[in-house]
Design a protein around this motif. Sequence first.
Motif, PDB file in Angstrom:
ATOM      1  N   PRO A  21      31.012  44.081  41.918  1.00 32.86           N
ATOM      2  CA  PRO A  21      31.991  45.160  42.124  1.00 32.86           C
ATOM      3  C   PRO A  21      32.958  45.312  40.933  1.00 32.86           C
ATOM      4  CG  PRO A  21      31.761  43.862  44.129  1.00 32.86           C
ATOM      5  CD  PRO A  21      30.969  43.153  43.056  1.00 32.86           C
ATOM      6  N   GLN A  22      33.342  44.203  40.313  1.00 30.83           N
ATOM      7  CA  GLN A  22      34.243  44.261  39.161  1.00 30.83           C
ATOM      8  C   GLN A  22      33.552  44.929  37.976  1.00 30.83           C
ATOM      9  OE1 GLN A  22      33.469  41.508  40.887  1.00 30.83           O
ATOM     10  NE2 GLN A  22      35.378  40.673  41.718  1.00 30.83           N
ATOM     11  N   ARG A  23      32.299  44.555  37.732  1.00 32.97           N
ATOM     12  CA  ARG A  23      31.546  45.167  36.640  1.00 32.97           C
ATOM     13  C   ARG A  23      31.312  46.649  36.922  1.00 32.97           C
ATOM     14  NH1 ARG A  23      27.289  40.165  36.128  1.00 32.97           N
ATOM     15  NH2 ARG A  23      28.684  38.780  34.973  1.00 32.97           N
ATOM     16  N   GLU A  24      31.016  46.959  38.169  1.00 32.90           N
ATOM     17  CA  GLU A  24      30.780  48.355  38.531  1.00 32.90           C
ATOM     18  C   GLU A  24      32.034  49.197  38.310  1.00 32.90           C
ATOM     19  OE1 GLU A  24      28.737  51.033  42.042  1.00 32.90           O
ATOM     20  OE2 GLU A  24      29.246  48.953  42.472  1.00 32.90           O
ATOM     21  N   ALA A  40      40.525  47.385  25.668  1.00 31.89           N
ATOM     22  CA  ALA A  40      40.343  46.569  26.873  1.00 31.89           C
ATOM     23  C   ALA A  40      41.520  46.748  27.816  1.00 31.89           C
ATOM     24  CB  ALA A  40      40.180  45.102  26.493  1.00 31.89           C
ATOM     25  N   GLU A  41      42.725  46.859  27.261  1.00 32.97           N
ATOM     26  CA  GLU A  41      43.915  47.050  28.098  1.00 32.97           C
ATOM     27  C   GLU A  41      43.874  48.402  28.797  1.00 32.97           C
ATOM     28  OE1 GLU A  41      43.994  46.003  24.904  1.00 32.97           O
ATOM     29  OE2 GLU A  41      44.620  43.927  25.196  1.00 32.97           O
ATOM     30  N   ASP A  42      43.417  49.444  28.076  1.00 30.89           N
ATOM     31  CA  ASP A  42      43.267  50.767  28.696  1.00 30.89           C
ATOM     32  C   ASP A  42      42.283  50.695  29.859  1.00 30.89           C
ATOM     33  OD1 ASP A  42      44.936  51.927  26.744  1.00 30.89           O
ATOM     34  OD2 ASP A  42      43.231  52.490  25.464  1.00 30.89           O
ATOM     35  N   VAL A  43      41.157  50.055  29.609  1.00 31.99           N
ATOM     36  CA  VAL A  43      40.133  49.919  30.652  1.00 31.99           C
ATOM     37  C   VAL A  43      40.714  49.159  31.838  1.00 31.99           C
ATOM     38  CG1 VAL A  43      37.879  48.920  31.239  1.00 31.99           C
ATOM     39  CG2 VAL A  43      38.211  50.050  29.026  1.00 31.99           C
ATOM     40  N   TYR A  44      41.408  48.074  31.554  1.00 32.48           N
ATOM     41  CA  TYR A  44      41.999  47.258  32.614  1.00 32.48           C
ATOM     42  C   TYR A  44      42.941  48.082  33.489  1.00 32.48           C
ATOM     43  CZ  TYR A  44      45.260  43.998  34.789  1.00 32.48           C
ATOM     44  OH  TYR A  44      46.071  43.346  35.687  1.00 32.48           O
ATOM     45  N   LEU A  45      43.825  48.848  32.874  1.00 34.90           N
ATOM     46  CA  LEU A  45      44.787  49.638  33.649  1.00 34.90           C
ATOM     47  C   LEU A  45      44.082  50.670  34.540  1.00 34.90           C
ATOM     48  CD1 LEU A  45      47.567  50.150  30.963  1.00 34.90           C
ATOM     49  CD2 LEU A  45      47.649  48.653  32.981  1.00 34.90           C
ATOM     50  N   LEU A  46      43.009  51.253  34.037  1.00 28.00           N
ATOM     51  CA  LEU A  46      42.263  52.228  34.834  1.00 28.00           C
ATOM     52  C   LEU A  46      41.433  51.550  35.924  1.00 28.00           C
ATOM     53  CD1 LEU A  46      41.206  54.589  31.914  1.00 28.00           C
ATOM     54  CD2 LEU A  46      42.832  55.124  33.749  1.00 28.00           C
ATOM     55  N   VAL A  47      40.858  50.392  35.610  1.00 26.69           N
ATOM     56  CA  VAL A  47      40.080  49.658  36.611  1.00 26.69           C
ATOM     57  C   VAL A  47      41.001  49.166  37.721  1.00 26.69           C
ATOM     58  CG1 VAL A  47      38.706  47.572  37.028  1.00 26.69           C
ATOM     59  CG2 VAL A  47      38.217  48.993  35.053  1.00 26.69           C
ATOM     60  N   LEU A  56      42.783  40.859  34.101  1.00 24.73           N
ATOM     61  CA  LEU A  56      42.513  41.273  32.730  1.00 24.73           C
ATOM     62  C   LEU A  56      41.372  40.456  32.121  1.00 24.73           C
ATOM     63  CD1 LEU A  56      43.249  43.005  30.267  1.00 24.73           C
ATOM     64  CD2 LEU A  56      45.017  41.324  29.705  1.00 24.73           C
ATOM     65  N   ALA A  57      41.340  39.166  32.398  1.00 30.41           N
ATOM     66  CA  ALA A  57      40.280  38.304  31.850  1.00 30.41           C
ATOM     67  C   ALA A  57      38.900  38.752  32.337  1.00 30.41           C
ATOM     68  CB  ALA A  57      40.524  36.849  32.231  1.00 30.41           C
ATOM     69  N   THR A  58      38.806  39.192  33.588  1.00 29.95           N
ATOM     70  CA  THR A  58      37.530  39.673  34.132  1.00 29.95           C
ATOM     71  C   THR A  58      37.081  40.927  33.392  1.00 29.95           C
ATOM     72  OG1 THR A  58      38.040  38.748  36.296  1.00 29.95           O
ATOM     73  CG2 THR A  58      36.363  40.477  36.235  1.00 29.95           C
ATOM     74  N   VAL A  59      38.016  41.825  33.109  1.00 28.53           N
ATOM     75  CA  VAL A  59      37.682  43.047  32.374  1.00 28.53           C
ATOM     76  C   VAL A  59      37.221  42.685  30.963  1.00 28.53           C
ATOM     77  CG1 VAL A  59      38.604  45.201  31.418  1.00 28.53           C
ATOM     78  CG2 VAL A  59      39.159  44.534  33.766  1.00 28.53           C
TER      79      VAL A  59
END
Length: 160
Positions: A21-24, A40-47, A56-59
């Motif tokens: 689910p996290q990868r998805e 990565a931070e942008d992706v993290y905030l959107l995820v 954040l480490a998972t992202v």
Amino acid sequence: MKARMDQIKNELHTQSYKLTPQREATVEVLLENEEDHLSAEDVYLLVKEKAPEIGLATVYRTLELLNDLEIVDKINFGDGVSRYDLRKEGANHSHHHLVCIQCGSVSEIEEDLLGDVERIVEEEWIFKIKDHRLTFHGVCSRCQAEQETAVGSLSFKAAR
């Protein structure tokens, strides 16, 4: 988007990974923002909006895995920030970028412009190329037009 998600799921499965689910959620964000070049931070905030429990480490780990599997390209435009760009379906190479040194905009060139260069390098240097990246740094058309307008405005004022 569903077809691309299924293809990525198959690519992961082929390499003995699961689409957790996290990868998805991470892949969904990349697909939804395919035109952007997210850090990565942008992706993290959107995820985080989709999966508030994600860390954040998972992202970061997911993005690195996707990069290792050549599903995304990790790119740097010279500003010290790694960005992630979803590789186009069926692409053999990363695509090329135009980076404006004034406004920071990034445009993409989808065509592979380096076929002849690759052939020459492989033949002359006996070097097997796996991928290439090309980034042009310059001034975009919008910034050029703004500069011309500003210069024209100054010239008009000086002539009065």
